[in-house]
Design an enzyme around this catalytic site. Structure first.
Site, PDB file in Angstrom:
ATOM      1  N   ASP A 113     -20.928  24.633  83.747  1.00 14.44           N
ATOM      2  CA  ASP A 113     -21.577  25.216  84.183  1.00 14.44           C
ATOM      3  C   ASP A 113     -20.076  26.106  84.419  1.00 14.44           C
ATOM      4  OD1 ASP A 113     -23.714  27.196  85.371  1.00 14.44           O
ATOM      5  OD2 ASP A 113     -21.589  27.983  86.953  1.00 14.44           O
ATOM      6  N   GLU A 168     -20.518  25.551  79.083  1.00 16.23           N
ATOM      7  CA  GLU A 168     -21.293  26.829  78.969  1.00 16.23           C
ATOM      8  C   GLU A 168     -19.592  27.391  78.686  1.00 16.23           C
ATOM      9  OE1 GLU A 168     -23.575  30.337  81.991  1.00 16.23           O
ATOM     10  OE2 GLU A 168     -22.265  28.664  83.105  1.00 16.23           O
TER      11      GLU A 168
END
Length: 670
Positions: free
Chosen positions: A326, A363
């Site tokens: 993330d 990401e």
């Protein structure tokens, strides 16, 4: 209790059983006083023993340590440390198990403790990881609780790791072969402060992007948390998924923690060495590249080693197959927040021998504006969530002008972004994910509708590249409904004929709606839960999904690990072999070719509002075209099963507005 205490060893960190003793080792810089507190599970509020560590005996460098013999199994522990004129009980960052509330949503006050895990073995039954080639992956982004929490799931253990096991037959029927699990590291779902203004109910941190401990699976996803049941149930889930050929990828959050900024709780890292674990400026302010209050100082030597050890643990002990990081661009920042190239942490992860067989997905952006899609890391070691692909495909399919060539490039594996890395498998292609609209809402809403989140609709994305097809929100208008269903099919066809790795959001396969809420991080209800009764109602949508997935899995031309060469693909417009790139008619077609033989698959997208007359290219010698997909048709005419594929009898077709087709070459037996 008759326990024997010795000074212990400063390594390894955490609570580890060595030669019949539990050795505790804790990094804590500039701490002059520290006590080890021991608890029983039946009384986690009052320690049965508190041992003050002596610097002359129990400290080596910046590491405090102590060894204790004859501790009962599953003893709980924490460290009492004076911080800012108060005493705090701090969690060991390296704790391999966390004791916390067993009841979802009732973790107030949240007072987690470490738990000592005895040396036990888990029977993996010799079941190996599937170790699938990246080009074969069909990823399913899913939430452990959300998959089975609704009563319509009819599982024995709703909302748990065991509940996932009961739904493995469904996952196999859908056709996915990798699950990307939203955060399963221990987090405090009760930390959210928002109230639903309609119901006055307290909201929760449902998504879980607020890690408490990076070694412990989430307790409240287990059917029971006593002793080491959480670990056993998680491992059992992994084993059963592997048994059925499904890989397990964890969505991990190493960019920030639950402690927030200077106003947040002090329960672990902040009390041990906040300047090592967090980015803090000279004025004492927490840098906030995560948008969540703090930023993990990932390239500090102490933190870098901590993250590597955490990843290794999940691979060696829990046997997961990969990680999706993330806001991974944060992991490429220095201690003062400036970008690093190369990043010591990313280099260490990329070359770590224990992690060498894992899937790594970034990401590749953060909340501070560091956008690295296409350029996160050289070579083929890392894949990326391709946000550029998402945006381009959304814009083209809904009919936005000026995206014809960009759409073709996206379908081809985004060679403009990943050509220098040599493979389209660096691109994780997706239309929807946990953030933003679901696929059904993408064709139902122009604007976000987030009032239920308690932030007066200020949260969530304002620009979604969505189109409501003429009416905002749910509608009974048959033409609008038909158009929306057609657009859903168009999006899926684009996704599954694209080179790269496709990712599907849980629930999209039955057109799950979140009623226009594009930021459901705090909604523990039917907005996020998989609604199995709706799946039964939307079998036609589900059939289209699973049929296309099955076709892709069995069709080698869509599963390449190298980019398309000139002989592999031919682009067309309304006239064969003439893509007419300069004509922004919102139409593009291509054929995938078997080298030295000719075209084998023809795909065309009409994203305009008018019917287009199209001439299709001839099939290769000895073959004719048959219908595979026509998104304008309702089921079963939207996807033609092999036994029902009708011959295309004309080289001229009329393709309706907002319609996509796919034709397959078949041996001519006439």
């Amino acid at each position: 209790m008759n326990i024997q205490i010795t000074p212990g060893s400063p390594f390894p960190f955490g609570a580890n059983i060595q030669e019949g003793k539990v050795n505790f080792a804790l990094y804590a810089k500039n701490i002059e006083k520290i006590s080890l507190c021991l608890f029983n599970e039946n009384d986690p509020l009052n320690p049965f023993k508190e041992i003050e560590l002596e610097p002359s005996l129990n400290k080596t460098g910046n590491v405090w340590h102590i060894a204790i013999e004859s501790l009962p199994p599953y003893t709980l522990y924490a460290f009492r440390v004076p911080v800012e004129n108060s005493n705090y009980l701090l969690i060991d960052p390296y704790a391999k198990s966390i004791y916390s509330s067993p009841d979802w949503g009732n973790a107030k006050p949240y007072s987690p403790l470490g738990r000592i895990i005895p040396l036990t073995t888990f029977d993996w039954e010799g079941i190996p990881s599937p170790k699938l080639p990246s080009k074969d992956l069909i990823i399913y982004e899913m939430h452990i609780r959300g998959l089975t929490q609704d009563q319509s799931s009819q599982v024995s253990h709703p909302g748990t790791y065991l509940g996932v096991i009961e739904k493995i037959p469904y996952l196999k029927e859908l056709g996915i072969n990798a699950v990307e699990l939203m955060p399963i590291y221990e987090f405090n779902e009760s930390e959210a402060l928002q109230i639903n203004p309609k119901t006055q109910q307290k909201l929760v941190n449902y998504f879980g992007y607020s890690t408490v401990n990076f070694f412990s699976p989430m307790n409240r996803y287990a059917s029971e948390i006593q002793e080491n049941k959480t670990l056993v149930e998680f491992k059992t889930m992994v084993k059963e998924l592997h048994r059925h050929g499904i890989e397990v990828i964890l969505d991990v959050v190493y960019n920030h923690t639950f402690e927030g900024n200077q106003m947040g709780p002090i329960q672990s890292f902040r009390g041990l060495d906040k300047h090592a674990y967090y980015m803090i400026d000279e004025q004492g302010n927490y840098l906030n590249f995560s948008g969540c209050g703090n930023t993990f100082n990932a390239n500090h030597p102490i933190v870098k080693e901590f993250i590597i050890q955490s990843l290794r643990y999940w691979v060696t002990e829990m046997r997961v197959d990969g990680f999706r990081f993330d806001l991974a661009s944060i992991l490429c920042r220095s201690e003062n927040g400036t970008p690093l190239n190369p990043s010591p942490l990313i280099e260490a992860i990329s070359h770590d021998p224990i992690l060498s067989q894992t899937k790594l997905i970034a990401e590749a952006w953060d909340a501070g504006g560091l956008y690295q899609v296409g350029g996160f890391y050289p070579g083929q070691r890392w894949a990326e969530w391709n946000g550029h692909y998402r945006d381009i495909v959304r814009r083209f399919i809904k009919g936005t002008s000026g995206h014809k060539t960009a759409f073709a490039t996206a379908l081809s594996g985004s060679q403009d972004l990943y050509g220098w890395r040599g493979t389209p498998c660096c691109s994780i292609n997706f239309i929807t994910a946990h953030d933003g609209f679901s696929l059904a809402d993408l064709v139902t809403y122009n604007d976000k509708h987030n009032l239920d989140n308690g932030e007066e609709n200020r949260d969530g994305f304002d620009h979604n590249d969505s189109w409501n097809c003429g009416i905002e929100g749910h509608s009974n208008n048959k033409k609008i409904v038909a158009l929306r269903e057609r657009q859903i099919r168009n999006f899926l066809l684009a996704l599954l004929v694209s080179q790269g790795i496709p990712m599907i959001l849980m629930g999209d396969e039955y057109a799950h709606t979140r009623d226009g809420n594009n930021n459901t991080w705090c909604q523990d209800n039917k907005l996020n839960w998989f609604l199995w009764d709706k799946l039964l109602e939307k079998q036609s949508v589900f059939r289209f999904f699973k049929s296309l997935i099955t076709f892709r899995k069995n069709y080698p031309l869509l599963k390449r690990d190298t980019f398309l060469e000139e002989t592999d693909v031919t682009w067309h417009g309304q006239v064969p072999f003439n893509p007419d790139w300069e004509n922004d008619n919102k139409f593009i077609a291509f054929s995938l070719n078997i080298p030295h033989e000719g075209p084998d698959l023809y795909v065309a997208f009409n994203a305009s509002h008018v019917v287009l007359t199209v001439t299709i290219p001839p099939a290769r010698q000895g073959m004719h075209w048959v219908w595979l997909v026509n998104t304008h048709n309702v089921a079963p005419g939207d996807f033609f099963e092999e036994s029902c594929r009708k011959r295309v009898n004309s080289n001229t077709l009329k393709i309706p507005s907002y319609t996509s087709i796919a034709l397959k070459a078949e041996v001519d037996r006439s």
